[in-house]
Motif scaffolding. Structure first.
Motif: not given
Length: 368
Positions: A43, A46, A134, A147, A331, A333
């Motif tokens: 993350r 990113e 995170a 991110p 979110d 991931g």
């Protein structure tokens, strides 16, 4: 522009494992034993990728190894390194030492959760900061919504700042089902065009009759033979109470035909329960932030979502109104999964009552 980067490599490790946090070596070992994988570094990478795409001249300044360097390089950067030592796994003291070592940057990005935000606060950073979400919970207001949003906010930072709250929970009490957030202080953050997550608001003011009406509606829609994944929260717990099930407030439970078949399960256990069965997921909205996936319910992972037929979202009208028209956020991931979930969905707000509301990937919330 010099942007500092600190990564808490174990942040979020306990999420998919169903441990409701990642603090302490014992919890981290248990999370790994349950098949969890640390993703804070990914993350952070990113965020660096988004930063450098928008601001190629930015210099990423960080510490060696997993606490920053690896993520900076994975995000396409050639980082400038400052001297700092860290244990394996790293500790809160290592985070505080890294903050002090990066005192000369224009803006400090840190990847972690509320506990990491507390460590940054304790180190008294000499520059504005911004969190890359995170962790498991991420209740504090000093984080970007995702991110990519953190990276873009860093790229656009021109010196204008505001204050954001740092909030954390006692993880042992949280695991026991007691939610008692505590305000630890404020951090200086960019007054960003992109969205910050904002502090989570509680459900103490929710109308019990509204929650009960939502629960009755969900139960009326349940079909024989279908396995229902119920995410954390008071509203989903009300669904279990309406079924006569003693569920968990902060865990992910599974019910079928009115009976529990899994309580407070990890991602691994959840996959085993839904594999080869018709399954639906039922989640509630996080007050003040609007997240439906990716905050406190990481057990309902992209791998699990690939095996469910439908997603039911629950929220009181008061909670939706408090978002002031802002969309709901996913979110998970996995950008492809977040994109598949996007669009208008019916949000159950009462008995025989629902309203259409838009879900967007958190990565798209970069335009404010």
């Amino acid at each position: 522009m010099r942007v500092g980067l600190i990564v808490n490599p174990v942040a979020g490790l306990g999420g998919a494992a169903g441990l409701k946090g990642s603090d302490g070596p014992a919890i981290q070992r248990e999370a790994l034993a349950r098949g969890a994988r640390a993703r804070a570094g990914e993350r952070a990478a990113e965020a660096v990728r988004a930063l450098l795409a928008a601001r190629p001249d930015a210099t990423v300044v960080t510490v060696p190894g997993a606490m920053g360097e690896l993520s900076a390089r994975a995000g396409g950067g050639v980082p400038e390194l400052v001297s700092a030592t860290a244990g394996d796994p790293s500790s809160a003291g290592d985070t505080r030492a890294a903050v002090r070592a990066l005192a000369a940057v224009d803006l400090l990005l840190f990847a972690g959760g509320d506990g990491t935000a507390r460590d940054v606060l304790d180190a008294q950073p000499g520059c504005p900061v911004l969190g890359i979400p995170a962790g498991v919970k991420v209740y504090s207001g000093c984080f970007a919504v995702g991110p990519a949003a953190a990276g873009l906010a860093a790229a656009e930072f021109a010196g204008t700042t505001t204050e954001a709250e740092v909030v954390d929970l006692d993880e042992d009490a949280y695991r026991a089902g007691r939610v008692s957030p505590r305000l630890y202080g404020t951090l200086t953050v960019p007054a960003a065009r992109v969205r910050l997550s904002g502090r989570k608001t509680g459900s103490s003011t929710a109308d019990p009759e509204s929650v009960e009406a939502i629960a009755r509606e969900v139960v009326s829609r349940m079909r024989p033979g279908v396995r229902y994944i119920l995410g954390p929260g008071a509203t989903t717990l009300a669904v279990e109470l309406a079924l006569g099930v003693t569920g968990t407030l902060l865990g992910v439970d599974v019910v079928a035909d009115g009976a529990p078949i899994g309580l407070d399960v990890s991602e691994r256990a959840l996959l085993a329960l839904v594999e080869g069965h018709d399954a639906d997921a039922v989640v509630s909205v996080i007050g003040g932030q609007g997240f439906v996936l990716g905050r406190g319910n990481q057990q309902i992972s992209p791998r699990v979502l690939a095996r469910v037929r439908g997603l039911t979202v629950l929220a009181t009208r008061t909670k939706l109104a408090a978002l002031n028209g802002r969309p709901l956020l996913a979110d998970t991931g996995d950008p492809d999964v977040d994109a598949r979930l996007s669009g208008y969905v019916p949000v159950v707000t009462g008995h025989r009552e629902s309203v259409p509301y838009r879900i967007v990937p958190a990565s798209e919330e970069c335009s404010g």
